[in-house]
Design an enzyme around this catalytic site. Sequence first.
Site, PDB file in Angstrom:
ATOM      1  CG  PHE A 189     -19.287  56.731  18.596  1.00 41.25           C
ATOM      2  CD1 PHE A 189     -19.723  57.568  17.574  1.00 41.25           C
ATOM      3  CD2 PHE A 189     -18.395  57.240  19.518  1.00 41.25           C
ATOM      4  CE1 PHE A 189     -19.268  58.873  17.466  1.00 41.25           C
ATOM      5  CE2 PHE A 189     -17.931  58.539  19.429  1.00 41.25           C
ATOM      6  CZ  PHE A 189     -18.372  59.358  18.403  1.00 41.25           C
ATOM      7  CG  PHE A 218      -8.183  63.054  16.414  1.00 43.88           C
ATOM      8  CD1 PHE A 218      -8.572  61.987  15.618  1.00 43.88           C
ATOM      9  CD2 PHE A 218      -6.839  63.371  16.484  1.00 43.88           C
ATOM     10  CE1 PHE A 218      -7.642  61.245  14.916  1.00 43.88           C
ATOM     11  CE2 PHE A 218      -5.896  62.631  15.790  1.00 43.88           C
ATOM     12  CZ  PHE A 218      -6.297  61.560  14.996  1.00 43.88           C
ATOM     13  CG  LEU A 219     -10.848  69.705  16.948  1.00 43.55           C
ATOM     14  CD1 LEU A 219     -10.909  71.122  16.406  1.00 43.55           C
ATOM     15  CD2 LEU A 219     -10.293  69.682  18.358  1.00 43.55           C
ATOM     16  CD  GLU A 278     -19.196  70.071  13.415  1.00 41.77           C
ATOM     17  OE1 GLU A 278     -20.138  70.887  13.481  1.00 41.77           O
ATOM     18  OE2 GLU A 278     -18.917  69.441  12.381  1.00 41.77           O
ATOM     19  CE  LYS A 303     -14.525  66.374   4.913  1.00 42.97           C
ATOM     20  NZ  LYS A 303     -13.110  65.989   5.127  1.00 42.97           N
ATOM     21  CB  CYS A 314     -15.893  64.164  10.490  1.00 42.40           C
ATOM     22  SG  CYS A 314     -15.090  65.682  11.023  1.00 42.40           S
TER      23      CYS A 314
END
Length: 436
Positions: free
Chosen positions: A255, A155-156, A158, A269, A266
């Site tokens: 968000f 759950f990284l 960037e 995709k 992520c």
Amino acid sequence: MNIAIVGTGYVGLVSGTCFSEMGINVTCVDVDEKKIENLKKGVISIYEPGLEDMVRKNIQAGRLNFTTDLADVLDDVEIVFSAVGTPPDEDGSADLKYVLAVAKAIGENIKKYTVVVTKSTVPVGTAKKVKETIQAELDKRGENVKFDVASNPEFLKEGAAIKDFMSPDRVVVGIESEKAKEKMSRLYKPFMLVSDRLIFTDIPSAEMIKYAANSMLATRISFMNDIANLCELVGADVNMVRKGIGTDTRIGKKFLYAGCGYGGSCFPKDVKALIKTAQKVGYDMEVLQAVESVNEKQKSILFNKLMKHFNGDINGKTIAIWGLAFKPETDDMREAPALVLIDKIISAGASVKVYDPIAMPECKRRIGDKVVYCKDMYEAVVDVDTLLLVTEWKEFRMPSLEVLNKTMKNKVIIDGRNIYDAKEMVESGFDYYKIG
């Protein structure tokens, strides 16, 4: 504890480096010989704040090693992570050929009990395929080696990957046996000293959690972009709307920022893959199909605003773009809105000047010299007809309006991330447009 991580892309390299930072002996494996040789020297091929220094530190400490030979390290490790790529196939589903190739190699070479952990984002049912692949290779060898499979989705974020890994809000592990649970608990114990955020589930649930989480976040973004577009039509301010709903504790404020579309490795995709997974079992993910549709349309919103300002004709104009990466603190341009924008502007007959503090080499690798690459943000706006803000890097937050006034040919700013004050821009003599 000794572990191996197969794949030295974003997930594999960050994971391996952070495990080694906690005192675990890690060997990272990759088939790319040049990449491995560079990594041995501490040279990394991705941009992530703080990662290169941490790689070098742990190489020097002897805890982080790199090789191209998986078979050579299997005898010495207790856990093997598969962190290879799962690119979208032509139909949008996740391509598992690299994941299954790793499983095959493990099955061909393991000689003792090993926990095989899928770290890549994979559809529900992948662990079963991995298990079958390993067992098939063991059967060919006539070997009765015990092993377990597990799922440990990442759950990284960037740009904040090291912090996310070292201080995770949760670690999800899907397991089938108590022995695998014990191994994974021991591995993650150094990360859980302050509070235990280790969540054990069955394997299919762990595989689903990653897709569900990313799809929910993508849904929030597309929802707010839809709301922003409606706000423009009815005269509401999306920033005020965001603050109003974000203070509802049932919703929260993350968000909910309107913009010019999400991109990256992520969300696009994973949304596509989850839609495809549902279709394979005869179910339509209607909400996610709408999320994807809204996002694709949103990537054109800055271009549409640009065309509207110039009455549908930008032929011969020069347009500046600030920001190329899909978000700040990364050079990742996968599914980046900037790519769609550049293509549309050039197709309409205008030329493009760009600046991004990190992502320009990646942009040049992708599209070559279709645009003019500038040495700084102000060089990019000299004699341009419009400035488009696409990625909200910190250095773009407070530009010198005096410099922009002097250097821009036409004083038009289209803000794709709503980071500027509309009143200040208008009072400074700019035609200013934002999202919503």
